[in-house]
Design a protein around this motif. Structure first.
Motif, PDB file in Angstrom:
ATOM      1  N   SER A 187       0.845  -1.188   0.000  1.00  0.00           N
ATOM      2  CA  SER A 187       0.000   0.000   0.000  1.00  0.00           C
ATOM      3  C   SER A 187       0.884   1.244   0.000  1.00  0.00           C
ATOM      4  O   SER A 187       2.085   1.166   0.275  1.00  0.00           O
ATOM      5  N   PRO A 188       0.323   2.411  -0.316  1.00  0.00           N
ATOM      6  CA  PRO A 188       1.143   3.627  -0.355  1.00  0.00           C
ATOM      7  C   PRO A 188       1.921   3.883   0.926  1.00  0.00           C
ATOM      8  O   PRO A 188       3.075   4.319   0.881  1.00  0.00           O
ATOM      9  N   ASP A 189       1.310   3.587   2.082  1.00  0.00           N
ATOM     10  CA  ASP A 189       2.003   3.867   3.347  1.00  0.00           C
ATOM     11  C   ASP A 189       3.098   2.858   3.655  1.00  0.00           C
ATOM     12  O   ASP A 189       3.814   2.997   4.648  1.00  0.00           O
ATOM     13  N   GLN A 190       3.257   1.863   2.782  1.00  0.00           N
ATOM     14  CA  GLN A 190       4.343   0.891   2.939  1.00  0.00           C
ATOM     15  C   GLN A 190       5.499   1.174   1.973  1.00  0.00           C
ATOM     16  O   GLN A 190       6.418   0.370   1.865  1.00  0.00           O
ATOM     17  N   CYS A 191       5.436   2.304   1.286  1.00  0.00           N
ATOM     18  CA  CYS A 191       6.433   2.630   0.270  1.00  0.00           C
ATOM     19  C   CYS A 191       7.075   3.981   0.540  1.00  0.00           C
ATOM     20  O   CYS A 191       6.456   4.881   1.111  1.00  0.00           O
ATOM     21  N   VAL A 192       8.315   4.111   0.103  1.00  0.00           N
ATOM     22  CA  VAL A 192       9.007   5.402   0.071  1.00  0.00           C
ATOM     23  C   VAL A 192       9.606   5.549  -1.321  1.00  0.00           C
ATOM     24  O   VAL A 192      10.158   4.599  -1.881  1.00  0.00           O
ATOM     25  N   TYR A 193       9.470   6.744  -1.880  1.00  0.00           N
ATOM     26  CA  TYR A 193       9.894   6.996  -3.264  1.00  0.00           C
ATOM     27  C   TYR A 193      10.949   8.095  -3.309  1.00  0.00           C
ATOM     28  O   TYR A 193      10.851   9.104  -2.605  1.00  0.00           O
ATOM     29  N   PHE A 194      11.956   7.899  -4.186  1.00  0.00           N
ATOM     30  CA  PHE A 194      13.018   8.881  -4.405  1.00  0.00           C
ATOM     31  C   PHE A 194      13.086   9.250  -5.881  1.00  0.00           C
ATOM     32  O   PHE A 194      13.115   8.367  -6.749  1.00  0.00           O
ATOM     33  N   ASP A 195      13.136  10.547  -6.153  1.00  0.00           N
ATOM     34  CA  ASP A 195      13.266  11.042  -7.528  1.00  0.00           C
ATOM     35  C   ASP A 195      14.004  12.369  -7.475  1.00  0.00           C
ATOM     36  O   ASP A 195      13.919  13.104  -6.494  1.00  0.00           O
TER      37      ASP A 195
END
Length: 207
Positions: free
Chosen positions: A160-168
């Motif tokens: 789910s979204p709250d289980q992810c971290v994104y880098f860009d």
């Protein structure tokens, strides 16, 4: 996001791990090296490159529409070799490969890239040593900032979204992922990203 709920790290590639595959600086260098009108080829590039990035045309077809619109005194193979040469490893990649060994997270790429460039960069720079899976625009027929590309990555990971971290490195894409509920960070330099990742790893190990 609770600190112990994190499962998946999502990473862009160009501008973080590697140089951009075919950015405006590379196109300017190509114009100088091959004697091209940068303004002309850049306009054509802007019309068609998105189509290449979602895998609808090949690199040869892209070049036919942008560079080889008239006879040239160089070959397509010469030009493609130049394109590939523009990809260089950034210091972040070496550090991340080491960090990944005991980080406890799965890592998935979410990147915009044409197929030939994507395949070349994955193999050349051994990106399988860092990524567990690749969600590349050329394969999934979507490109950032389409929210569907992050949703597909989460679906593949069963996260789910709250289980992810994104880098860009691009703030537009950071903001697009944030709107989906993904905790997202703009990569500006290795040291600041290292600090964030080390904190995430410490929290994960302290479960």
């Amino acid at each position: 996001m609770t600190k112990n709920n994190l499962k998946i790290l999502l990473f862009d590639i160009g501008g973080i791990l590697l140089s951009n595959g075919w950015g405006h600086q590379s196109r300017k260098l190509a114009s100088e090296k091959f004697g091209l009108d940068y303004t002309e080829i850049n306009e054509l590039h802007n019309f068609i490159f998105n189509v290449y990035e979602i895998g609808s045309i090949t690199l040869d077809e892209y070049l036919d529409r942008v560079i080889f619109t008239r006879p040239r005194d160089f070959t397509k193979e010469d030009f493609k070799a130049f394109i590939y040469e523009q990809s260089v490893e950034l210091p972040t990649l070496k550090w991340l490969k080491e960090w990944k060994r005991d980080c406890g997270f799965r890592v998935i790429s979410v990147n915009n890239e044409g197929k030939e460039l994507n395949d070349y960069r994955v193999k050349k720079f051994k990106l399988h040593e860092f990524f567990d899976a690749f969600v590349s625009s050329c394969e999934v027929k979507m490109r950032k900032p389409d929210p569907g590309i992050w949703q597909l990555a989460m679906g593949i990971a069963q996260a789910s979204p709250d289980q992810c971290v994104y880098f860009d490195d691009r703030i537009m894409f950071v903001e697009a992922a944030t709107r989906l509920g993904i905790r997202s960070f703009q990569h500006t330099d290795l040291e600041s990203t290292k600090k964030i990742l080390e904190q995430l790893k410490e929290e994960n190990h302290n479960k």
